[in-house]
Write a protein that holds these residues in place. Structure first.
Motif, PDB file in Angstrom:
ATOM      1  N   LEU A  21       5.653   2.920  -1.274  1.00 18.79           N
ATOM      2  CA  LEU A  21       5.850   3.012   0.178  1.00 18.79           C
ATOM      3  C   LEU A  21       6.790   4.171   0.522  1.00 18.79           C
ATOM      4  CD1 LEU A  21       6.250  -0.728   1.253  1.00 18.79           C
ATOM      5  CD2 LEU A  21       4.238   0.727   1.435  1.00 18.79           C
ATOM      6  N   HIS A  24       4.849   7.364   0.203  1.00 17.21           N
ATOM      7  CA  HIS A  24       3.873   7.528   1.286  1.00 17.21           C
ATOM      8  C   HIS A  24       4.538   7.915   2.598  1.00 17.21           C
ATOM      9  CE1 HIS A  24       1.009   6.327   4.421  1.00 17.21           C
ATOM     10  NE2 HIS A  24       0.102   6.711   3.539  1.00 17.21           N
ATOM     11  N   GLU A  25       5.635   7.266   2.904  1.00 21.05           N
ATOM     12  CA  GLU A  25       6.303   7.470   4.192  1.00 21.05           C
ATOM     13  C   GLU A  25       7.376   8.563   4.142  1.00 21.05           C
ATOM     14  OE1 GLU A  25       5.430   5.800   7.168  1.00 21.05           O
ATOM     15  OE2 GLU A  25       3.722   5.464   5.827  1.00 21.05           O
ATOM     16  N   ARG A  48      -1.919  -2.870   5.650  1.00 20.77           N
ATOM     17  CA  ARG A  48      -1.323  -1.537   5.841  1.00 20.77           C
ATOM     18  C   ARG A  48      -0.599  -1.088   4.575  1.00 20.77           C
ATOM     19  NH1 ARG A  48       2.038  -1.309  11.113  1.00 20.77           N
ATOM     20  NH2 ARG A  48       2.298   0.834  10.401  1.00 20.77           N
ATOM     21  N   MET A  52      -1.480   2.165   2.275  1.00 23.37           N
ATOM     22  CA  MET A  52      -0.485   3.181   1.921  1.00 23.37           C
ATOM     23  C   MET A  52      -0.522   3.453   0.417  1.00 23.37           C
ATOM     24  SD  MET A  52       2.855   2.193   4.117  1.00 23.37           S
ATOM     25  CE  MET A  52       2.727   1.643   5.797  1.00 23.37           C
ATOM     26  N   ASP A  55      -3.610   5.372  -0.414  1.00 16.58           N
ATOM     27  CA  ASP A  55      -3.430   6.784  -0.037  1.00 16.58           C
ATOM     28  C   ASP A  55      -2.655   7.534  -1.120  1.00 16.58           C
ATOM     29  OD1 ASP A  55      -4.758   6.501   2.376  1.00 16.58           O
ATOM     30  OD2 ASP A  55      -2.923   6.422   3.583  1.00 16.58           O
TER      31      ASP A  55
END
Length: 94
Positions: A21, A24-25, A48, A52, A55
């Motif tokens: 996470l 990703h963020e 979600r 993520m 991705d």
């Protein structure tokens, strides 16, 4: 003050899931742990998180970073085992 280890423990996610996470963020792991804990309790939040991590896997494959893609797939498998509500369904399209 709460430590990163405490935040991970409170998040119901693993260190690897939190790291995915954060990647990703583009945020620190402490922020990712808080985001993950929040999303787990939101409608469609687990999906979600799944997206993520997916991705991140796709990005690692595009970079031909096979080792990292494997690591992320391990985190994804564990996440789906612990949170089956996030499993892909035919209508999800992901």
């Amino acid at each position: 003050m709460i430590s990163l280890i405490d935040a991970i423990g409170l998040s119901d996610l693993t260190e690897e899931e939190i790291a995915a996470l954060a990647e990703h963020e583009h945020v620190p792991e402490m922020v990712a742990a808080t985001l993950g804990a929040y999303l787990l309790h939101e409608a469609h939040g687990p999906e979600r998180i799944r997206d993520m991590i997916l991705d991140d896997v796709r990005a690692a494959v595009r970079r031909r970073d096979v080792g990292h893609a494997r690591q992320l797939m391990g985190a994804l498998r564990h996440f789906l085992a612990e949170h089956p509500e996030a499993a892909l369904r035919p209508h999800d399209g992901a």
